[in-house]
Design a protein around this motif. Structure first.
Motif, PDB file in Angstrom:
ATOM      1  N   VAL A   1       0.781  -1.324   0.003  1.00 49.58           N
ATOM      2  CA  VAL A   1      -0.006   0.052  -0.274  1.00 49.58           C
ATOM      3  C   VAL A   1       1.006   1.200  -0.090  1.00 49.58           C
ATOM      4  N   GLY A   2       2.241   0.965   0.654  1.00 41.15           N
ATOM      5  CA  GLY A   2       3.117   2.412   0.271  1.00 41.15           C
ATOM      6  C   GLY A   2       3.544   2.538  -0.999  1.00 41.15           C
ATOM      7  N   ILE A   3       3.943   1.572  -1.767  1.00 39.47           N
ATOM      8  CA  ILE A   3       4.154   1.542  -3.012  1.00 39.47           C
ATOM      9  C   ILE A   3       2.931   2.000  -4.018  1.00 39.47           C
ATOM     10  N   ALA A   4       1.816   1.691  -3.551  1.00 33.02           N
ATOM     11  CA  ALA A   4       0.590   2.192  -4.350  1.00 33.02           C
ATOM     12  C   ALA A   4       0.042   3.679  -3.923  1.00 33.02           C
ATOM     13  N   HIS A   5       0.721   4.063  -3.006  1.00 28.33           N
ATOM     14  CA  HIS A   5       0.330   5.445  -2.663  1.00 28.33           C
ATOM     15  C   HIS A   5      -0.885   5.732  -1.963  1.00 28.33           C
ATOM     16  N   LEU A   6      -1.301   4.855  -1.140  1.00 20.28           N
ATOM     17  CA  LEU A   6      -2.436   4.771  -0.274  1.00 20.28           C
ATOM     18  C   LEU A   6      -2.397   5.153   1.169  1.00 20.28           C
ATOM     19  N   PRO A   7      -2.172   6.539   1.268  1.00 19.57           N
ATOM     20  CA  PRO A   7      -1.889   6.886   2.704  1.00 19.57           C
ATOM     21  C   PRO A   7      -3.072   6.617   3.857  1.00 19.57           C
ATOM     22  N   SER A   8      -4.363   6.796   3.120  1.00 21.96           N
ATOM     23  CA  SER A   8      -5.295   6.367   4.194  1.00 21.96           C
ATOM     24  C   SER A   8      -5.408   4.892   4.693  1.00 21.96           C
ATOM     25  N   VAL A   9      -4.468   4.159   4.060  1.00 16.90           N
ATOM     26  CA  VAL A   9      -4.509   2.587   4.456  1.00 16.90           C
ATOM     27  C   VAL A   9      -3.253   2.568   5.088  1.00 16.90           C
ATOM     28  N   HIS A  10      -2.156   3.118   4.443  1.00 16.91           N
ATOM     29  CA  HIS A  10      -0.581   2.849   4.770  1.00 16.91           C
ATOM     30  C   HIS A  10      -0.478   3.586   6.401  1.00 16.91           C
ATOM     31  N   LEU A  11      -0.900   4.722   6.594  1.00 18.36           N
ATOM     32  CA  LEU A  11      -0.789   5.264   8.041  1.00 18.36           C
ATOM     33  C   LEU A  11      -1.542   4.404   9.256  1.00 18.36           C
ATOM     34  N   PRO A  12      -2.742   4.326   9.020  1.00 22.60           N
ATOM     35  CA  PRO A  12      -3.255   3.440  10.208  1.00 22.60           C
ATOM     36  C   PRO A  12      -2.696   2.174  10.300  1.00 22.60           C
ATOM     37  N   LEU A  13      -2.154   1.502   9.256  1.00 18.18           N
ATOM     38  CA  LEU A  13      -1.674   0.029   9.201  1.00 18.18           C
ATOM     39  C   LEU A  13      -0.184   0.230   9.816  1.00 18.18           C
TER      40      LEU A  13
END
Length: 120
Positions: A93-105
């Motif tokens: 998800v970091g590579i996909a640039h999805l901060p809404s998932v990346h940060l909480p995860l």
């Protein structure tokens, strides 16, 4: 049968691996802040991701060594494997640039890793 205290002392490599994983996840949070505020933050966060993933793999290795040849419980292997799955998802998800998932995860991973460290 070994007591829990004896088991904890018998496998310091497992505790060290969990501590290293927890530290690298925390450092990823710090580099995340740098990512948003400096030019070198992306490089630091990217390198940190590789180190964090390596620490997760080391945790799996330590858990297997504590279980199989050491005669410990197989439960840490399940926890370590779960962390490796979470780390893989975090990288994706970091590579996909999805901060809404990346940060909480990332916050979840830090909390779970801290909990695993406290339980060891």
């Amino acid at each position: 049968m070994a007591t829990p205290v004896t088991t904890r002392r018998a496998f310091p490599f497992l505790r060290i691996a969990i501590a290293l994983q927890t530290l690298t996840i925390f450092l990823q949070a710090v580099s995340s802040g740098l990512l948003m505020t400096s030019s070198y933050g992306e490089t630091l966060h990217s390198a940190g991701a590789r180190v964090m993933y390596g620490a997760s793999m080391l945790y799996v290795l330590a858990a297997v060594l504590a279980w199989k040849p050491g005669g410990g419980s197989p439960r840490p292997v399940l926890y370590a494997s779960g962390f490796l799955v979470l780390a893989s998802l975090q990288v994706a998800v970091g590579i996909a640039h999805l901060p809404s998932v990346h940060l909480p995860l990332g916050v979840l991973m830090f909390g779970l890793s801290l909990l695993a460290l406290a339980r060891r």
